[in-house]
Design a protein around this motif. Structure first.
Motif, PDB file in Angstrom:
ATOM      1  N   VAL A  51       0.854  -1.186   0.000  1.00 46.44           N
ATOM      2  CA  VAL A  51       0.000   0.000   0.000  1.00 46.44           C
ATOM      3  C   VAL A  51       0.890   1.236   0.000  1.00 46.44           C
ATOM      4  CG1 VAL A  51      -1.804   1.247   1.229  1.00 46.44           C
ATOM      5  CG2 VAL A  51      -1.791  -1.262   1.246  1.00 46.44           C
ATOM      6  N   MET A  52       0.679   2.101  -0.973  1.00 46.27           N
ATOM      7  CA  MET A  52       1.538   3.268  -1.140  1.00 46.27           C
ATOM      8  C   MET A  52       1.413   4.223   0.046  1.00 46.27           C
ATOM      9  SD  MET A  52       2.882   2.265  -3.841  1.00 46.27           S
ATOM     10  CE  MET A  52       3.929   3.618  -4.334  1.00 46.27           C
ATOM     11  N   PRO A  53       2.503   4.935   0.386  1.00 44.90           N
ATOM     12  CA  PRO A  53       2.517   5.725   1.626  1.00 44.90           C
ATOM     13  C   PRO A  53       1.591   6.934   1.628  1.00 44.90           C
ATOM     14  CG  PRO A  53       4.546   6.065   0.385  1.00 44.90           C
ATOM     15  CD  PRO A  53       3.824   4.932  -0.275  1.00 44.90           C
ATOM     16  N   PHE A  54       1.313   7.512   0.461  1.00 44.31           N
ATOM     17  CA  PHE A  54       0.418   8.672   0.399  1.00 44.31           C
ATOM     18  C   PHE A  54      -1.007   8.150   0.460  1.00 44.31           C
ATOM     19  CE2 PHE A  54      -1.848  12.191  -1.708  1.00 44.31           C
ATOM     20  CZ  PHE A  54      -1.304  13.277  -1.041  1.00 44.31           C
ATOM     21  N   ASN A  55      -1.535   8.069   1.678  1.00 46.90           N
ATOM     22  CA  ASN A  55      -2.823   7.428   1.886  1.00 46.90           C
ATOM     23  C   ASN A  55      -3.450   7.960   3.161  1.00 46.90           C
ATOM     24  OD1 ASN A  55      -4.868   5.422   1.317  1.00 46.90           O
ATOM     25  ND2 ASN A  55      -3.236   4.180   0.405  1.00 46.90           N
ATOM     26  N   THR A  56      -4.745   7.809   3.281  1.00 52.06           N
ATOM     27  CA  THR A  56      -5.447   8.141   4.516  1.00 52.06           C
ATOM     28  C   THR A  56      -6.247   6.915   4.947  1.00 52.06           C
ATOM     29  OG1 THR A  56      -7.478   8.921   3.428  1.00 52.06           O
ATOM     30  CG2 THR A  56      -5.701  10.547   3.758  1.00 52.06           C
ATOM     31  N   GLU A  57      -6.681   6.924   6.185  1.00 55.84           N
ATOM     32  CA  GLU A  57      -7.464   5.786   6.669  1.00 55.84           C
ATOM     33  C   GLU A  57      -8.742   5.624   5.843  1.00 55.84           C
ATOM     34  OE1 GLU A  57      -9.414   3.975  10.781  1.00 55.84           O
ATOM     35  OE2 GLU A  57      -8.474   5.966  10.809  1.00 55.84           O
ATOM     36  N   ARG A  58      -9.386   6.725   5.530  1.00 54.00           N
ATOM     37  CA  ARG A  58     -10.634   6.647   4.769  1.00 54.00           C
ATOM     38  C   ARG A  58     -10.393   6.063   3.383  1.00 54.00           C
ATOM     39  NH1 ARG A  58     -14.802  11.714   3.574  1.00 54.00           N
ATOM     40  NH2 ARG A  58     -16.376  10.484   2.455  1.00 54.00           N
ATOM     41  N   HIS A  59      -9.369   6.533   2.667  1.00 59.54           N
ATOM     42  CA  HIS A  59      -9.078   6.006   1.336  1.00 59.54           C
ATOM     43  C   HIS A  59      -8.706   4.536   1.416  1.00 59.54           C
ATOM     44  CE1 HIS A  59      -6.665   5.130  -2.281  1.00 59.54           C
ATOM     45  NE2 HIS A  59      -7.483   5.979  -2.876  1.00 59.54           N
ATOM     46  N   VAL A  78     -10.998  11.831  -1.965  1.00 58.27           N
ATOM     47  CA  VAL A  78     -11.853  11.178  -0.988  1.00 58.27           C
ATOM     48  C   VAL A  78     -11.957  11.983   0.307  1.00 58.27           C
ATOM     49  CG1 VAL A  78     -10.209   9.726   0.272  1.00 58.27           C
ATOM     50  CG2 VAL A  78     -12.487   8.847  -0.209  1.00 58.27           C
ATOM     51  N   GLU A  79     -10.971  12.863   0.538  1.00 60.30           N
ATOM     52  CA  GLU A  79     -10.982  13.714   1.726  1.00 60.30           C
ATOM     53  C   GLU A  79     -11.537  15.105   1.444  1.00 60.30           C
ATOM     54  OE1 GLU A  79     -10.302  12.684   4.652  1.00 60.30           O
ATOM     55  OE2 GLU A  79      -9.331  10.761   4.242  1.00 60.30           O
ATOM     56  N   GLY A  80     -11.944  15.354   0.200  1.00 56.67           N
ATOM     57  CA  GLY A  80     -12.478  16.662  -0.151  1.00 56.67           C
ATOM     58  C   GLY A  80     -11.428  17.692  -0.516  1.00 56.67           C
ATOM     59  N   LEU A  88      -2.656  12.188   6.526  1.00 61.43           N
ATOM     60  CA  LEU A  88      -1.768  11.498   5.597  1.00 61.43           C
ATOM     61  C   LEU A  88      -0.557  10.860   6.265  1.00 61.43           C
ATOM     62  CD1 LEU A  88      -1.930  14.216   2.808  1.00 61.43           C
ATOM     63  CD2 LEU A  88      -2.739  11.859   2.545  1.00 61.43           C
ATOM     64  N   THR A  89      -0.311  11.203   7.519  1.00 68.01           N
ATOM     65  CA  THR A  89       0.830  10.643   8.237  1.00 68.01           C
ATOM     66  C   THR A  89       0.355  10.177   9.612  1.00 68.01           C
ATOM     67  OG1 THR A  89       1.597  12.606   9.458  1.00 68.01           O
ATOM     68  CG2 THR A  89       2.236  12.438   7.142  1.00 68.01           C
ATOM     69  N   VAL A  90       1.265   9.538  10.345  1.00 66.87           N
ATOM     70  CA  VAL A  90       1.066   9.343  11.778  1.00 66.87           C
ATOM     71  C   VAL A  90       2.155  10.141  12.469  1.00 66.87           C
ATOM     72  CG1 VAL A  90      -0.059   7.114  11.592  1.00 66.87           C
ATOM     73  CG2 VAL A  90       2.416   7.200  11.757  1.00 66.87           C
ATOM     74  N   SER A  91       1.796  10.853  13.527  1.00 60.84           N
ATOM     75  CA  SER A  91       2.779  11.710  14.173  1.00 60.84           C
ATOM     76  C   SER A  91       2.602  11.672  15.679  1.00 60.84           C
ATOM     77  CB  SER A  91       2.674  13.154  13.653  1.00 60.84           C
ATOM     78  OG  SER A  91       1.477  13.767  14.086  1.00 60.84           O
ATOM     79  N   ARG A 121      -5.312   2.783  12.472  1.00 55.01           N
ATOM     80  CA  ARG A 121      -5.562   3.052  11.060  1.00 55.01           C
ATOM     81  C   ARG A 121      -5.514   1.777  10.216  1.00 55.01           C
ATOM     82  NH1 ARG A 121      -2.557   8.235   8.611  1.00 55.01           N
ATOM     83  NH2 ARG A 121      -3.609   9.052  10.470  1.00 55.01           N
ATOM     84  N   PHE A 122      -4.570   0.884  10.528  1.00 55.24           N
ATOM     85  CA  PHE A 122      -4.327  -0.241   9.626  1.00 55.24           C
ATOM     86  C   PHE A 122      -4.316  -1.615  10.291  1.00 55.24           C
ATOM     87  CE2 PHE A 122      -1.617   3.344   8.005  1.00 55.24           C
ATOM     88  CZ  PHE A 122      -2.364   3.638   6.878  1.00 55.24           C
TER      89      PHE A 122
END
Length: 331
Positions: free
Chosen positions: A179-187, A250-252, A284-287, A300-301
């Motif tokens: 799964v590519m890194p540029f992602n969100t939980e919703r996507h 998907v996030e608007g 888009l990240t976890v911080s 998230r995953f």
């Protein structure tokens, strides 16, 4: 949850750095197609007791035979701990940077995966090599060029994907999805997992889902703030690419993509990063602290993936912080 860390070290230090990461509790290391060769660091790191993975190697400029030989040798060197992760890149890089051919990326990737698998099976099981695909044909394998059965088994072939068609195809033919890194939980939950389910179509064959997370981590508020600032540059770069627009959509945030793309063509990289606000960094990240990041990765995953690749772009992360993250994900 097993954890893989980007092998970010000078080439000559690849083996020692992999050993250091193993001592921190890391399960594996990965490389990607950046400023250096994607396979060479893993060849050196094969002496360390870690899993090895390309995440990802560009498939289209390489012959399936070249990919199969490299994967076979790395599988042997590592004692069966290698995964061959393949990616498509985007058209300008394939044509203008690699000088190769771009067309029908999903079908070309399907053909590449099937060709590599056919070659690996021929070597492992003594099958006659007779692969005839749309883009690749492999019909000759004489004893001089056949390495014979690999005592460590056949290395798995994984595909890096973002869009639904590539993701679905990966689930149809590959051994796993990166799964590519540029992602969100919703996507990830609404689109990626739906495409995987469609591709598997009720199949019960083993299929691995490995997610790569962009991590902005530190053991103090100041270090976290610095990491969050650093990752904005990467997020802006990814966001400028048309292929990544569905994640923003998907996030608007779909209108942001052409704006970032226009700025990238003007070389206005600092202005691009300024368009990435805190809500985007959060999505888009976890911080946060190592414990915070581990918790957010799990939320998230964690119920859908077999392992996680952690990527710390643009800033220095301390070994103690990596150890804390790994321990929290293992617990």
């Amino acid at each position: 949850m097993p954890v893989d860390i980007w092998l970010n070290a000078p080439l000559a230090e690849s083996a020692s750095r992999a050993a250091e990461l193993r001592a921190l509790g890391v399960d594996g290391v990965f490389t990607f197609e950046g400023a250096h060769d994607v396979f060479m660091p893993l060849t050196l790191a094969a002496t360390a007791d870690v899993d090895l993975m390309t995440n990802v190697a560009m498939a289209f400029p390489r012959s399936p035979m070249h990919l199969a030989h490299t994967a076979w040798d790395l599988q042997s060197l590592s004692g069966g701990r290698f995964r061959l992760g393949l990616g498509s890149q985007i058209r300008p890089h394939i044509e203008r940077r690699y000088g190769s051919v771009w067309s029908e990326p999903v079908e070309r990737m399907r053909d590449t995966v099937l060709a590599v698998q056919a070659i690996l099976r021929a070597w492992q099981h003594g099958e006659r090599l007779d692969y005839r695909g749309r883009f690749w044909q492999h019909t000759l394998m004489t004893p001089q060029f056949d390495p014979g059965p690999n005592p460590c088994g056949v290395p798995p072939v994984l595909v890096g994907a973002l869009g639904p068609r590539m993701t679905e195809m990966a689930a149809e033919v590959a051994d796993g999805l990166l799964v590519m890194p540029f992602n969100t939980e919703r996507h990830f939950r609404e689109r990626t997992l739906a495409a995987v389910d469609k591709g598997l179509a009720g199949s019960e064959r083993p299929f691995e889902i490995i997610v790569e997370a962009i991590v902005a981590m530190g053991d103090s508020e100041e270090r976290v703030a610095g990491a969050r600032l650093a990752v904005r540059n990467l997020l802006a770069f990814y966001g400028s690419t048309p292929a990544y627009r569905p994640v923003l959509e998907v996030e608007g945030w779909a209108d942001l993509q052409p704006e970032l793309n226009s700025l990238s063509k003007q070389g206005r990289w600092r202005d691009m990063a300024g368009l990435i606000d805190d809500s985007m960094v959060d999505a888009l990240t976890v911080s946060g602290s190592p414990a915070d990041c581990a918790r957010r990765i799990r939320t998230r995953f964690g119920d859908s993936v077999s392992r996680v690749c952690c990527y710390f772009p643009g800033y220095q992360v301390a070994d103690a912080e990596i150890a804390g993250l790994v321990a929290a994900l293992h617990s």
